[in-house]
Design a protein around this motif. Structure first.
Motif, PDB file in Angstrom:
ATOM      1  N   ASP A 188     -48.904 -25.568  77.853  1.00 24.14           N
ATOM      2  CA  ASP A 188     -49.330 -24.852  78.956  1.00 24.14           C
ATOM      3  C   ASP A 188     -47.718 -24.955  80.227  1.00 24.14           C
ATOM      4  OD1 ASP A 188     -50.827 -22.526  80.820  1.00 24.14           O
ATOM      5  OD2 ASP A 188     -51.419 -23.976  82.248  1.00 24.14           O
ATOM      6  N   GLU A 189     -47.087 -25.648  80.127  1.00 18.84           N
ATOM      7  CA  GLU A 189     -46.254 -26.015  81.770  1.00 18.84           C
ATOM      8  C   GLU A 189     -45.435 -25.380  81.145  1.00 18.84           C
ATOM      9  OE1 GLU A 189     -44.132 -26.517  85.540  1.00 18.84           O
ATOM     10  OE2 GLU A 189     -46.861 -26.785  84.778  1.00 18.84           O
ATOM     11  N   ARG A 190     -44.816 -25.837  79.619  1.00 16.42           N
ATOM     12  CA  ARG A 190     -43.548 -24.639  78.796  1.00 16.42           C
ATOM     13  C   ARG A 190     -43.740 -23.339  78.775  1.00 16.42           C
ATOM     14  NH1 ARG A 190     -41.299 -27.926  74.129  1.00 16.42           N
ATOM     15  NH2 ARG A 190     -39.796 -26.626  74.701  1.00 16.42           N
ATOM     16  N   ALA A 191     -45.311 -23.028  78.405  1.00 21.69           N
ATOM     17  CA  ALA A 191     -45.192 -21.466  78.022  1.00 21.69           C
ATOM     18  C   ALA A 191     -45.067 -20.617  79.001  1.00 21.69           C
ATOM     19  CB  ALA A 191     -45.969 -21.427  76.975  1.00 21.69           C
ATOM     20  N   LEU A 192     -45.948 -20.977  79.886  1.00 20.06           N
ATOM     21  CA  LEU A 192     -45.867 -20.124  81.971  1.00 20.06           C
ATOM     22  C   LEU A 192     -44.798 -19.557  81.902  1.00 20.06           C
ATOM     23  CD1 LEU A 192     -48.747 -19.171  83.339  1.00 20.06           C
ATOM     24  CD2 LEU A 192     -47.902 -21.730  85.037  1.00 20.06           C
ATOM     25  N   ARG A 193     -43.492 -20.319  81.383  1.00 20.31           N
ATOM     26  CA  ARG A 193     -42.182 -20.105  82.637  1.00 20.31           C
ATOM     27  C   ARG A 193     -40.904 -19.794  80.996  1.00 20.31           C
ATOM     28  NH1 ARG A 193     -44.740 -23.383  86.403  1.00 20.31           N
ATOM     29  NH2 ARG A 193     -45.417 -21.852  88.458  1.00 20.31           N
ATOM     30  N   PRO A 211     -60.810  -4.988  82.515  1.00 27.21           N
ATOM     31  CA  PRO A 211     -59.784  -5.302  84.564  1.00 27.21           C
ATOM     32  C   PRO A 211     -59.346  -5.893  83.624  1.00 27.21           C
ATOM     33  CG  PRO A 211     -62.147  -6.636  84.002  1.00 27.21           C
ATOM     34  CD  PRO A 211     -61.788  -6.350  82.662  1.00 27.21           C
ATOM     35  N   ARG A 212     -57.385  -5.377  84.206  1.00 23.76           N
ATOM     36  CA  ARG A 212     -56.193  -6.422  83.499  1.00 23.76           C
ATOM     37  C   ARG A 212     -56.099  -7.112  84.686  1.00 23.76           C
ATOM     38  NH1 ARG A 212     -53.343  -9.047  80.567  1.00 23.76           N
ATOM     39  NH2 ARG A 212     -51.031  -8.680  80.323  1.00 23.76           N
ATOM     40  N   SER A 213     -55.474  -8.671  84.800  1.00 22.29           N
ATOM     41  CA  SER A 213     -54.997  -9.429  85.228  1.00 22.29           C
ATOM     42  C   SER A 213     -54.302 -10.453  85.078  1.00 22.29           C
ATOM     43  CB  SER A 213     -56.388 -10.374  85.681  1.00 22.29           C
ATOM     44  OG  SER A 213     -55.764 -11.063  86.615  1.00 22.29           O
ATOM     45  N   LEU A 214     -52.942  -9.962  86.047  1.00 21.64           N
ATOM     46  CA  LEU A 214     -51.493  -9.894  85.421  1.00 21.64           C
ATOM     47  C   LEU A 214     -50.565 -10.835  86.543  1.00 21.64           C
ATOM     48  CD1 LEU A 214     -49.965  -7.609  83.696  1.00 21.64           C
ATOM     49  CD2 LEU A 214     -51.109  -8.755  82.483  1.00 21.64           C
ATOM     50  N   PRO A 215     -50.292 -12.316  85.917  1.00 19.05           N
ATOM     51  CA  PRO A 215     -49.212 -12.977  86.971  1.00 19.05           C
ATOM     52  C   PRO A 215     -48.102 -12.120  87.401  1.00 19.05           C
ATOM     53  CG  PRO A 215     -49.499 -13.957  84.999  1.00 19.05           C
ATOM     54  CD  PRO A 215     -50.309 -12.629  84.651  1.00 19.05           C
ATOM     55  N   LEU A 216     -47.794 -12.913  89.248  1.00 18.78           N
ATOM     56  CA  LEU A 216     -47.004 -11.728  89.211  1.00 18.78           C
ATOM     57  C   LEU A 216     -45.567 -11.155  88.987  1.00 18.78           C
ATOM     58  CD1 LEU A 216     -46.416 -10.131  91.600  1.00 18.78           C
ATOM     59  CD2 LEU A 216     -44.924 -12.065  92.838  1.00 18.78           C
ATOM     60  N   LYS A 257     -57.478 -24.299  82.458  1.00 17.70           N
ATOM     61  CA  LYS A 257     -56.393 -24.827  81.929  1.00 17.70           C
ATOM     62  C   LYS A 257     -55.411 -24.332  80.914  1.00 17.70           C
ATOM     63  CE  LYS A 257     -55.971 -29.408  80.171  1.00 17.70           C
ATOM     64  NZ  LYS A 257     -55.710 -31.084  81.544  1.00 17.70           N
ATOM     65  N   VAL A 258     -55.544 -23.761  79.696  1.00 20.32           N
ATOM     66  CA  VAL A 258     -54.377 -23.058  79.419  1.00 20.32           C
ATOM     67  C   VAL A 258     -54.372 -20.995  80.434  1.00 20.32           C
ATOM     68  CG1 VAL A 258     -53.381 -22.171  77.230  1.00 20.32           C
ATOM     69  CG2 VAL A 258     -53.970 -24.177  77.674  1.00 20.32           C
ATOM     70  N   THR A 259     -53.808 -20.728  81.611  1.00 19.32           N
ATOM     71  CA  THR A 259     -53.683 -19.905  81.449  1.00 19.32           C
ATOM     72  C   THR A 259     -51.818 -19.103  80.926  1.00 19.32           C
ATOM     73  OG1 THR A 259     -52.139 -20.664  83.421  1.00 19.32           O
ATOM     74  CG2 THR A 259     -54.458 -20.757  83.744  1.00 19.32           C
ATOM     75  N   SER A 260     -50.715 -19.428  79.952  1.00 18.10           N
ATOM     76  CA  SER A 260     -49.453 -18.621  79.786  1.00 18.10           C
ATOM     77  C   SER A 260     -49.820 -17.652  79.010  1.00 18.10           C
ATOM     78  CB  SER A 260     -49.090 -20.054  79.485  1.00 18.10           C
ATOM     79  OG  SER A 260     -49.120 -20.689  78.332  1.00 18.10           O
ATOM     80  N   HIS A 261     -51.060 -18.403  78.330  1.00  9.72           N
ATOM     81  CA  HIS A 261     -51.755 -17.479  76.903  1.00  9.72           C
ATOM     82  C   HIS A 261     -52.979 -17.404  76.195  1.00  9.72           C
ATOM     83  CE1 HIS A 261     -50.389 -21.277  74.867  1.00  9.72           C
ATOM     84  NE2 HIS A 261     -50.893 -21.736  74.014  1.00  9.72           N
ATOM     85  N   LEU A 262     -53.185 -17.393  75.538  1.00  6.67           N
ATOM     86  CA  LEU A 262     -54.747 -17.256  74.973  1.00  6.67           C
ATOM     87  C   LEU A 262     -54.144 -18.416  73.761  1.00  6.67           C
ATOM     88  CD1 LEU A 262     -58.321 -16.273  74.988  1.00  6.67           C
ATOM     89  CD2 LEU A 262     -57.360 -14.680  73.039  1.00  6.67           C
ATOM     90  N   PHE A 263     -55.638 -19.482  74.382  1.00  5.89           N
ATOM     91  CA  PHE A 263     -54.667 -21.111  72.804  1.00  5.89           C
ATOM     92  C   PHE A 263     -54.960 -21.043  71.557  1.00  5.89           C
ATOM     93  CE2 PHE A 263     -56.122 -25.060  71.523  1.00  5.89           C
ATOM     94  CZ  PHE A 263     -54.802 -26.004  71.701  1.00  5.89           C
ATOM     95  N   CYS A 264     -53.814 -20.657  70.736  1.00  6.74           N
ATOM     96  CA  CYS A 264     -54.927 -20.482  69.077  1.00  6.74           C
ATOM     97  C   CYS A 264     -55.030 -21.770  68.536  1.00  6.74           C
ATOM     98  CB  CYS A 264     -53.042 -20.353  68.488  1.00  6.74           C
ATOM     99  SG  CYS A 264     -51.707 -18.997  68.909  1.00  6.74           S
TER     100      CYS A 264
END
Length: 369
Positions: free
Chosen positions: A28-33, A121-126, A246-253
């Motif tokens: 999650d940390e790597r995929a987030l940014r 409802p859409r909720s996206l990072p900034l 726990k995993v916010t960067s994507h929908l875990f596969c």
């Protein structure tokens, strides 16, 4: 059907749970940014949809799923391919909503694709919110969903009008249409089973996220809420990991990792064996995600080296992003996405030096392995 969490052997689950928690946090940390985060998310939808069919005992070609999603099928779609595309659409709908929305009644109904489907409802990072107005692909999908919703609304109005114009015609319910219960089991109450499964969420919230997800997935396997959409359990478990933060960067596969776990362990009669197998599959999926990020990053760097001395309005940067967002692309897909002819798409792909993957005569496809 109740799922009992009493006497859960936490000490025996601790090693596998710790490894899964660590791998999920790293991914999650790597995929987030990450520089290829958007392509990684979109590719994950395809790989997890194919993995869901694999876990269920069916096989599909990933290139067929990509072409079917682009409405460019090379052959008539099979029943398995149609199911895989339903998984793909459900994953996109769950990702488009708020983190906790997928576990609500409306979220589950939308993922199932029922008549009560509600727009998420859409909720996206900034960072994504700032880029969303320029996301042409998202606009195209939104337009397609709007057309589908309009068609469903017209069909419902037509059916209501037909019902009013012929009041003497009695509609058949599920029991009348299937008197021998060959299709619909009278004792199988999906709503009650879903309620039993959702009741487990409150107990899972008291556990660490990875173990809570394992408990939810195992509860889905034991309770079996849905008869024809059993694959939804893995998607809702991934949505739970996102809801827990726990995993916010994507929908875990999740299904990508479950493929590496033997069927005998995943379907064992012993709950301890099943939970450990699930936690190990979760760690395997996270490890596969880290390797995927490395491959995509290296491929992006290599392709961008070919952009040197190119004009500012070149289509190559857009093609690179498109290549990184799909497991495989065809010349017609590139031509439609970029707005060039198929012959021009072939020339552009040739300049990037991307590997041809299909080896088929009817169509050619390129992608990043």
């Amino acid at each position: 059907m109740r799922y009992d969490l009493k006497q859960l052997p936490l000490n025996a689950l601790l090693p596998a749970m710790t490894q899964a928690e660590d791998m999920l946090a790293r991914l999650d940390e790597r995929a987030l940014r990450h520089v290829v985060a958007e392509g990684f998310r979109e590719r994950g939808h395809f790989f997890d949809a194919a993995g869901a069919l694999w876990v269920g005992g069916e096989l599909i070609h990933i290139e067929d799923l990509v072409l079917h999603d682009a409405h460019m099928d090379a052959r008539a779609p099979t029943h398995e391919l149609t199911i895989a595309h339903a998984v793909l659409r459900a994953r996109r709908r769950l990702w488009a909503g708020d983190p906790a929305w997928g576990l609500t009644t409306a979220g589950i109904a939308a993922a199932r694709g029922g008549a009560s489907e509600i727009a998420a409802p859409r909720s996206l990072p900034l960072a994504e919110v700032e880029e969303s107005p320029d996301d042409e692909e998202h606009d195209v999908l939104a337009a397609e969903f709007a057309e589908i919703d309009a068609a469903i609304a017209r069909s419902e109005r037509a059916l209501e009008h037909a019902g009013r114009s012929a009041p003497e015609t009695k509609a058949l319910n599920a029991i009348d249409a299937d008197p021998l219960a060959l299709i619909h089991d009278e004792d199988w109450d999906e709503n009650a089973r879903l309620g039993d499964w959702r009741a487990v969420i409150r107990d899972a919230d008291l556990l660490p996220p990875a173990l809570g997800a394992a408990v939810l997935y195992d509860a889905w396997e034991r309770i079996e809420p849905l008869r024809s959409q059993h694959w939804l359990g893995g998607l809702l478990t991934s949505a739970y990991l996102r809801a827990r933060g726990k995993v916010t960067s994507h929908l875990f596969c999740l299904n990508v990792g479950l493929k590496s776990v033997r069927h005998e362990r995943r379907r064992s009669q012993d709950r301890m064996t099943r939970l450990i197998a699930f936690l190990e599959g979760m760690a395997e999926a996270a490890d596969a995600g880290l390797k995927e990020l490395d491959r995509l990053s290296l491929a992006k760097t290599q392709m961008e080296l070919r952009l040197k001395d190119r004009r500012s309005n070149s289509s190559l940067p857009e093609i690179i992003d498109f290549l990184l967002s799909r497991p495989i692309v065809s010349a017609n897909m590139i031509a439609r996405h970029v707005g060039v002819t198929p012959r021009g798409a072939l020339n552009l792909v040739g300049e990037l030096g991307v590997r041809e993957m299909t080896g088929r005569g009817r169509y050619r496809g390129w992608g990043v392995l």
